[in-house]
Design a protein around this motif. Structure first.
Motif, PDB file in Angstrom:
ATOM      1  N   SER A  29       0.813  -1.215   0.000  1.00  0.00           N
ATOM      2  CA  SER A  29       0.000   0.000   0.000  1.00  0.00           C
ATOM      3  C   SER A  29       0.845   1.263   0.000  1.00  0.00           C
ATOM      4  N   ASP A  30       2.118   1.137   0.397  1.00  0.00           N
ATOM      5  CA  ASP A  30       3.013   2.292   0.419  1.00  0.00           C
ATOM      6  C   ASP A  30       3.943   2.329  -0.796  1.00  0.00           C
ATOM      7  N   ILE A  31       3.708   1.457  -1.761  1.00  0.00           N
ATOM      8  CA  ILE A  31       4.473   1.442  -3.011  1.00  0.00           C
ATOM      9  C   ILE A  31       3.587   1.999  -4.115  1.00  0.00           C
ATOM     10  N   ASP A  32       4.110   2.919  -4.889  1.00  0.00           N
ATOM     11  CA  ASP A  32       3.323   3.518  -5.964  1.00  0.00           C
ATOM     12  C   ASP A  32       2.783   2.429  -6.893  1.00  0.00           C
ATOM     13  N   PRO A  33       1.503   2.488  -7.268  1.00  0.00           N
ATOM     14  CA  PRO A  33       0.919   1.474  -8.158  1.00  0.00           C
ATOM     15  C   PRO A  33       1.669   1.313  -9.481  1.00  0.00           C
ATOM     16  N   ASN A  34       2.429   2.328  -9.872  1.00  0.00           N
ATOM     17  CA  ASN A  34       3.207   2.197 -11.108  1.00  0.00           C
ATOM     18  C   ASN A  34       4.207   1.049 -11.030  1.00  0.00           C
ATOM     19  N   MET A  35       4.700   0.732  -9.797  1.00  0.00           N
ATOM     20  CA  MET A  35       5.728  -0.297  -9.681  1.00  0.00           C
ATOM     21  C   MET A  35       5.178  -1.700  -9.877  1.00  0.00           C
ATOM     22  N   PRO A  36       4.117  -2.108  -9.171  1.00  0.00           N
ATOM     23  CA  PRO A  36       3.579  -3.437  -9.475  1.00  0.00           C
ATOM     24  C   PRO A  36       3.078  -3.550 -10.908  1.00  0.00           C
ATOM     25  N   ARG A  37       2.553  -2.468 -11.456  1.00  0.00           N
ATOM     26  CA  ARG A  37       2.129  -2.500 -12.857  1.00  0.00           C
ATOM     27  C   ARG A  37       3.326  -2.699 -13.776  1.00  0.00           C
ATOM     28  N   ALA A  38       4.437  -2.060 -13.442  1.00  0.00           N
ATOM     29  CA  ALA A  38       5.648  -2.239 -14.248  1.00  0.00           C
ATOM     30  C   ALA A  38       6.151  -3.669 -14.154  1.00  0.00           C
ATOM     31  N   ALA A  39       6.077  -4.258 -12.956  1.00  0.00           N
ATOM     32  CA  ALA A  39       6.504  -5.650 -12.783  1.00  0.00           C
ATOM     33  C   ALA A  39       5.630  -6.593 -13.598  1.00  0.00           C
ATOM     34  N   ILE A  40       4.330  -6.341 -13.602  1.00  0.00           N
ATOM     35  CA  ILE A  40       3.420  -7.164 -14.395  1.00  0.00           C
ATOM     36  C   ILE A  40       3.702  -6.989 -15.878  1.00  0.00           C
ATOM     37  N   LEU A  88       6.878   6.777  -7.400  1.00  0.00           N
ATOM     38  CA  LEU A  88       7.616   6.445  -8.616  1.00  0.00           C
ATOM     39  C   LEU A  88       6.814   6.860  -9.853  1.00  0.00           C
ATOM     40  N   THR A  89       7.460   7.530 -10.767  1.00  0.00           N
ATOM     41  CA  THR A  89       6.816   7.857 -12.033  1.00  0.00           C
ATOM     42  C   THR A  89       6.818   6.606 -12.910  1.00  0.00           C
ATOM     43  N   PRO A  90       5.998   6.586 -13.973  1.00  0.00           N
ATOM     44  CA  PRO A  90       6.051   5.439 -14.890  1.00  0.00           C
ATOM     45  C   PRO A  90       7.448   5.198 -15.448  1.00  0.00           C
ATOM     46  N   ALA A  91       8.168   6.269 -15.757  1.00  0.00           N
ATOM     47  CA  ALA A  91       9.525   6.110 -16.301  1.00  0.00           C
ATOM     48  C   ALA A  91      10.452   5.470 -15.271  1.00  0.00           C
ATOM     49  N   GLU A  92      10.363   5.906 -14.010  1.00  0.00           N
ATOM     50  CA  GLU A  92      11.218   5.352 -12.965  1.00  0.00           C
ATOM     51  C   GLU A  92      10.859   3.900 -12.677  1.00  0.00           C
ATOM     52  N   ALA A  93       9.567   3.612 -12.587  1.00  0.00           N
ATOM     53  CA  ALA A  93       9.141   2.230 -12.351  1.00  0.00           C
ATOM     54  C   ALA A  93       9.567   1.333 -13.499  1.00  0.00           C
ATOM     55  N   GLY A  94       9.471   1.855 -14.731  1.00  0.00           N
ATOM     56  CA  GLY A  94       9.900   1.087 -15.891  1.00  0.00           C
ATOM     57  C   GLY A  94      11.384   0.774 -15.853  1.00  0.00           C
ATOM     58  N   ARG A  95      12.177   1.718 -15.408  1.00  0.00           N
ATOM     59  CA  ARG A  95      13.623   1.488 -15.318  1.00  0.00           C
ATOM     60  C   ARG A  95      13.958   0.459 -14.247  1.00  0.00           C
ATOM     61  N   LEU A  96      13.280   0.546 -13.098  1.00  0.00           N
ATOM     62  CA  LEU A  96      13.524  -0.443 -12.054  1.00  0.00           C
ATOM     63  C   LEU A  96      13.147  -1.848 -12.529  1.00  0.00           C
ATOM     64  N   ALA A  97      12.011  -1.953 -13.210  1.00  0.00           N
ATOM     65  CA  ALA A  97      11.590  -3.260 -13.724  1.00  0.00           C
ATOM     66  C   ALA A  97      12.548  -3.778 -14.787  1.00  0.00           C
ATOM     67  N   ALA A  98      13.131  -2.870 -15.554  1.00  0.00           N
ATOM     68  CA  ALA A  98      14.038  -3.265 -16.629  1.00  0.00           C
ATOM     69  C   ALA A  98      15.338  -3.854 -16.109  1.00  0.00           C
ATOM     70  N   ALA A 117       7.519   1.357 -19.419  1.00  0.00           N
ATOM     71  CA  ALA A 117       6.813   2.561 -18.978  1.00  0.00           C
ATOM     72  C   ALA A 117       5.536   2.760 -19.792  1.00  0.00           C
ATOM     73  N   ARG A 118       5.601   2.501 -21.089  1.00  0.00           N
ATOM     74  CA  ARG A 118       4.401   2.633 -21.922  1.00  0.00           C
ATOM     75  C   ARG A 118       3.388   1.537 -21.602  1.00  0.00           C
ATOM     76  N   ARG A 119       3.874   0.343 -21.287  1.00  0.00           N
ATOM     77  CA  ARG A 119       2.974  -0.769 -20.991  1.00  0.00           C
ATOM     78  C   ARG A 119       2.250  -0.594 -19.660  1.00  0.00           C
ATOM     79  N   VAL A 167      -1.512  -1.942 -18.680  1.00  0.00           N
ATOM     80  CA  VAL A 167      -1.848  -2.757 -17.512  1.00  0.00           C
ATOM     81  C   VAL A 167      -2.986  -2.112 -16.727  1.00  0.00           C
ATOM     82  N   ARG A 168      -2.917  -0.801 -16.566  1.00  0.00           N
ATOM     83  CA  ARG A 168      -3.958  -0.088 -15.814  1.00  0.00           C
ATOM     84  C   ARG A 168      -5.291  -0.099 -16.566  1.00  0.00           C
TER      85      ARG A 168
END
Length: 235
Positions: free
Chosen positions: A66-77, A184-194, A219-221, A225-226
Motif C-alpha cells: 500500500s506504500d508502493i506507488d501502483p506504477n511499480m507493481p504495474r511495471a513488474a506485471i 515512482l513515475t512510470p519512467a522510474e518504475a519502468g527502469r527499475l523493472a528493466a 513505462a508505456r505498458r 496494464v492499468r
C-alpha cells in the motif's frame, strides 16, 4: 538346568528402514515448508539465501504494498508476468515460448512467473537445475494457495535484487532516484523493472542501449496494464 538361548531382535529389512527414513524426511520437509510459508504470510521476510551470499552487503527497507506507488507493481506485471492476475502460479504459454526460444540458442529467456520468482527468491537459491525447479514448483503452489496475489507481489517487490547489494524497490528507488517507492513515475518504475533480471549489470540511472529501450517500453505498458485491468487482483 538348561540355558535358554538368547536371540537378537530381528532387524527390519533394509528397504523398510530406508522407506521409513524417506517418509519422515518428506513429512519433515512438508511441515517445515508450511511453517515458513504461513509465517511469511504475516511477517516480513528477514533475509534470503541470495542476500546472505551477497558479498556486497545488504541494503533493504521492507515496505508494504500500500506504500508502493501502483506504477511499480504495474511495471513488474508489464515486464515479467502479464497474466499474473489470471494464472495460479504457472503460465504454460510463457514456458512453452521460452522453451522454443531457447532451443534456437543465444540469450536464454525465462518463462517464470512472478509467483515462481518469489518462491525462488524467498525459499531457495539462484541458478538452474531440475532439483531446484521442483522445489520452486512446490513453494509456488504453497504461496499461491496461502498468500494470495497481493502478498506475493508485496514480497516480490521487497526481496527482488534491485542493484549491487540492494534489495527491494524501496531501497532501489532511494539508490537511483533519491526518493522512496511511494512516488515512482512510470519512467522510474519502468527502469527499475528493466534492471530486475540483471541488477548487477544494469543501472536505472542514465540507462543505455537495451536497458533504456526496455525501460521505455515497460513505462508505456504500465498504461496498458492499468487500462486493461491486468493488476485487478491487487486492488
Amino acid at each position: 538346568m538348561a540355558r535358554t538361548k538368547r536371540t537378537s531382535p530381528v532387524k527390519p529389512p533394509l528397504r523398510g528402514r530406508i522407506a521409513r527414513i524417506a517418509l519422515r524426511t518428506v513429512i519433515g520437509f512438508v511441515a517445515l515448508s508450511l511453517f515458513f510459508v504461513i509465517l511469511y504470510r504475516f511477517v516480513p521476510v528477514p533475509v534470503t539465501l541470495t542476500m546472505l551470499f551477497d558479498g556486497n552487503g545488504i541494503t533493504k527497507d521492507w515496505t508494504s504494498l500500500s506504500d508502493i506507488d501502483p506504477n511499480m507493481p504495474r511495471a513488474a506485471i508489464a515486464a515479467e508476468d502479464s497474466k499474473f492476475c489470471q494464472h495460479h502460479g504457472f503460465d504454460a504459454d510463457a514456458i512453452s515460448k521460452a522453451i522454443r526460444f531457447n532451443e534456437k540458442g543465444g540469450r536464454i529467456r525465462g518463462g517464470s512467473t512472478i509467483s515462481q520468482q518469489t518462491a525462488k527468491n524467498v525459499f531457495l537459491w539462484q541458478g538452474g537445475g531440475y532439483v531446484r525447479k521442483a522445489f520452486e514448483a512446490w513453494f509456488t503452489l504453497l504461496i499461491e494457495a496461502l498468500w494470495g496475489k497481493e502478498r506475493i507481489m508485496e514480497v516480490y517487490l521487497n526481496v527482488a535484487e534491485t542493484g549491487i547489494g540492494t534489495y527491494g524497490v524501496e531501497a532501489g528507488a532511494i539508490r537511483y532516484f533519491n526518493h522512496g517507492a511511494d512516488r515512482l513515475t512510470p519512467a522510474e518504475a519502468g527502469r527499475l523493472a528493466a534492471i530486475l533480471p540483471l541488477p548487477k549489470k544494469r543501472a536505472a540511472i542514465a540507462p543505455k542501449g537495451f536497458t533504456r529501450r526496455y525501460g521505455n517500453i515497460i513505462a508505456r505498458r504500465i498504461g496498458v496494464v492499468r487500462r486493461e485491468g491486468l493488476d485487478s487482483c491487487l486492488k
